[in-house]
Write a protein that holds these residues in place. Sequence first.
Motif, PDB file in Angstrom:
ATOM      1  N   LEU A  32     -36.310  -6.159 -46.870  1.00 15.23           N
ATOM      2  CA  LEU A  32     -37.541  -6.407 -46.111  1.00 15.23           C
ATOM      3  C   LEU A  32     -38.489  -7.169 -47.019  1.00 15.23           C
ATOM      4  O   LEU A  32     -38.914  -6.647 -48.057  1.00 15.23           O
ATOM      5  CB  LEU A  32     -38.176  -5.094 -45.665  1.00 15.23           C
ATOM      6  CG  LEU A  32     -39.566  -5.190 -45.028  1.00 15.23           C
ATOM      7  CD1 LEU A  32     -39.530  -6.028 -43.758  1.00 15.23           C
ATOM      8  CD2 LEU A  32     -40.124  -3.797 -44.742  1.00 15.23           C
ATOM      9  N   VAL A  33     -38.789  -8.398 -46.658  1.00 12.29           N
ATOM     10  CA  VAL A  33     -39.714  -9.221 -47.430  1.00 12.29           C
ATOM     11  C   VAL A  33     -41.093  -9.101 -46.803  1.00 12.29           C
ATOM     12  O   VAL A  33     -41.265  -9.343 -45.606  1.00 12.29           O
ATOM     13  CB  VAL A  33     -39.259 -10.691 -47.456  1.00 12.29           C
ATOM     14  CG1 VAL A  33     -40.292 -11.567 -48.158  1.00 12.29           C
ATOM     15  CG2 VAL A  33     -37.901 -10.813 -48.147  1.00 12.29           C
ATOM     16  N   ALA A  48     -37.759 -14.997 -47.432  1.00 13.90           N
ATOM     17  CA  ALA A  48     -37.009 -14.256 -46.411  1.00 13.90           C
ATOM     18  C   ALA A  48     -35.930 -15.129 -45.780  1.00 13.90           C
ATOM     19  O   ALA A  48     -34.825 -14.651 -45.479  1.00 13.90           O
ATOM     20  CB  ALA A  48     -37.971 -13.738 -45.339  1.00 13.90           C
ATOM     21  N   ARG A  49     -36.222 -16.397 -45.594  1.00 11.86           N
ATOM     22  CA  ARG A  49     -35.233 -17.305 -45.006  1.00 11.86           C
ATOM     23  C   ARG A  49     -34.008 -17.425 -45.910  1.00 11.86           C
ATOM     24  O   ARG A  49     -32.864 -17.347 -45.449  1.00 11.86           O
ATOM     25  CB  ARG A  49     -35.872 -18.677 -44.783  1.00 11.86           C
ATOM     26  CG  ARG A  49     -35.007 -19.652 -44.005  1.00 11.86           C
ATOM     27  CD  ARG A  49     -35.723 -20.977 -43.808  1.00 11.86           C
ATOM     28  NE  ARG A  49     -36.001 -21.630 -45.074  1.00 11.86           N
ATOM     29  CZ  ARG A  49     -35.112 -22.357 -45.761  1.00 11.86           C
ATOM     30  NH1 ARG A  49     -33.874 -22.484 -45.294  1.00 11.86           N
ATOM     31  NH2 ARG A  49     -35.443 -22.925 -46.897  1.00 11.86           N
ATOM     32  N   LEU A  50     -34.241 -17.596 -47.213  1.00  9.39           N
ATOM     33  CA  LEU A  50     -33.132 -17.739 -48.145  1.00  9.39           C
ATOM     34  C   LEU A  50     -32.328 -16.449 -48.298  1.00  9.39           C
ATOM     35  O   LEU A  50     -31.115 -16.482 -48.475  1.00  9.39           O
ATOM     36  CB  LEU A  50     -33.654 -18.171 -49.523  1.00  9.39           C
ATOM     37  CG  LEU A  50     -33.831 -19.666 -49.744  1.00  9.39           C
ATOM     38  CD1 LEU A  50     -34.567 -19.926 -51.043  1.00  9.39           C
ATOM     39  CD2 LEU A  50     -32.478 -20.363 -49.785  1.00  9.39           C
ATOM     40  N   ALA A  53     -33.359 -12.187 -44.718  1.00  6.83           N
ATOM     41  CA  ALA A  53     -34.055 -10.907 -44.689  1.00  6.83           C
ATOM     42  C   ALA A  53     -35.064 -10.854 -43.552  1.00  6.83           C
ATOM     43  O   ALA A  53     -35.400 -11.874 -42.939  1.00  6.83           O
ATOM     44  CB  ALA A  53     -34.775 -10.680 -46.017  1.00  6.83           C
ATOM     45  N   GLU A  54     -35.556  -9.672 -43.278  1.00  9.01           N
ATOM     46  CA  GLU A  54     -36.647  -9.485 -42.328  1.00  9.01           C
ATOM     47  C   GLU A  54     -37.962  -9.834 -43.018  1.00  9.01           C
ATOM     48  O   GLU A  54     -38.124  -9.602 -44.220  1.00  9.01           O
ATOM     49  CB  GLU A  54     -36.672  -8.031 -41.854  1.00  9.01           C
ATOM     50  CG  GLU A  54     -37.708  -7.743 -40.775  1.00  9.01           C
ATOM     51  CD  GLU A  54     -37.676  -6.297 -40.287  1.00  9.01           C
ATOM     52  OE1 GLU A  54     -38.499  -5.958 -39.421  1.00  9.01           O
ATOM     53  OE2 GLU A  54     -36.824  -5.523 -40.770  1.00  9.01           O
ATOM     54  N   LEU A  55     -38.891 -10.389 -42.264  1.00  9.28           N
ATOM     55  CA  LEU A  55     -40.198 -10.768 -42.796  1.00  9.28           C
ATOM     56  C   LEU A  55     -41.296 -10.003 -42.086  1.00  9.28           C
ATOM     57  O   LEU A  55     -41.303  -9.895 -40.861  1.00  9.28           O
ATOM     58  CB  LEU A  55     -40.434 -12.270 -42.606  1.00  9.28           C
ATOM     59  CG  LEU A  55     -41.818 -12.816 -43.007  1.00  9.28           C
ATOM     60  CD1 LEU A  55     -42.040 -12.680 -44.505  1.00  9.28           C
ATOM     61  CD2 LEU A  55     -41.956 -14.278 -42.571  1.00  9.28           C
ATOM     62  N   SER A  56     -42.214  -9.454 -42.869  1.00  7.84           N
ATOM     63  CA  SER A  56     -43.379  -8.800 -42.287  1.00  7.84           C
ATOM     64  C   SER A  56     -44.568  -9.014 -43.212  1.00  7.84           C
ATOM     65  O   SER A  56     -44.501  -9.805 -44.160  1.00  7.84           O
ATOM     66  CB  SER A  56     -43.125  -7.299 -42.054  1.00  7.84           C
ATOM     67  OG  SER A  56     -44.181  -6.734 -41.290  1.00  7.84           O
TER      68      SER A  56
END
Length: 220
Positions: A32-33, A48-50, A53-56
């Motif tokens: 989780l980024v 997160a794209r690389l 991952a999930e982004l919040s």
Amino acid sequence: MAEQTKIFVDRREAGYELGKLLEADYKGKNALVIGIPRGGVEVAYEVARLLQAELSVIVTKKLPHPDQPELAIGAAAEDGTMYLSSRGKLMNEAVIDKILQSQLQEIKSRVQRFRHGAPLPIMENRIVILVDDGIATGATLIPAINLCRRMNPLSIVVAAPVSGRNFLKEIASLADEIRIVTQPDDFYAVGQVYADFHGLSDQEVTVLLDDFASQRLHYT
């Protein structure tokens, strides 16, 4: 005096370089980024794209001195978690509480804008990577780390494209790992390594978060 060489074109490029630094250890690990608004969200987007991952986002705000608003006496996260500087610890508790309550109103407003009022994602037994666009003192990261720790993550990684070598020692004691792309010997400000370090608007942050969410839905 020679002009400081810019290392990153902008936050997106910095995020890409930070993501490459983290990729071998954290790609595809259901990490989780979490970006720290505002600038940290643009960096976190690329991380997160690389990492797939999930982004919040966790909203934090500095606590301003009541007589000198430009002077921070600490910081707070969205659950009311606080970090107080040595100056802040000397102030009256009632004064601190008044400042905190005022900042929490703005934090609540930003949570509504950035996460559409949704709660933070589940962190239990997950790798949480807290991302900012740079670390000067790191005061705004400390309440965010403490908030995350209470949600029982597997580990907490603090990551940024740039920092000095003397940020708050509490960060090293609270996080499980710290990853920094560059630490200039002549560090004096986060923006010194960016050619473009414009202040992001709330709208720009919201667009980034919504765009990432829509792409993630499309590819999962």
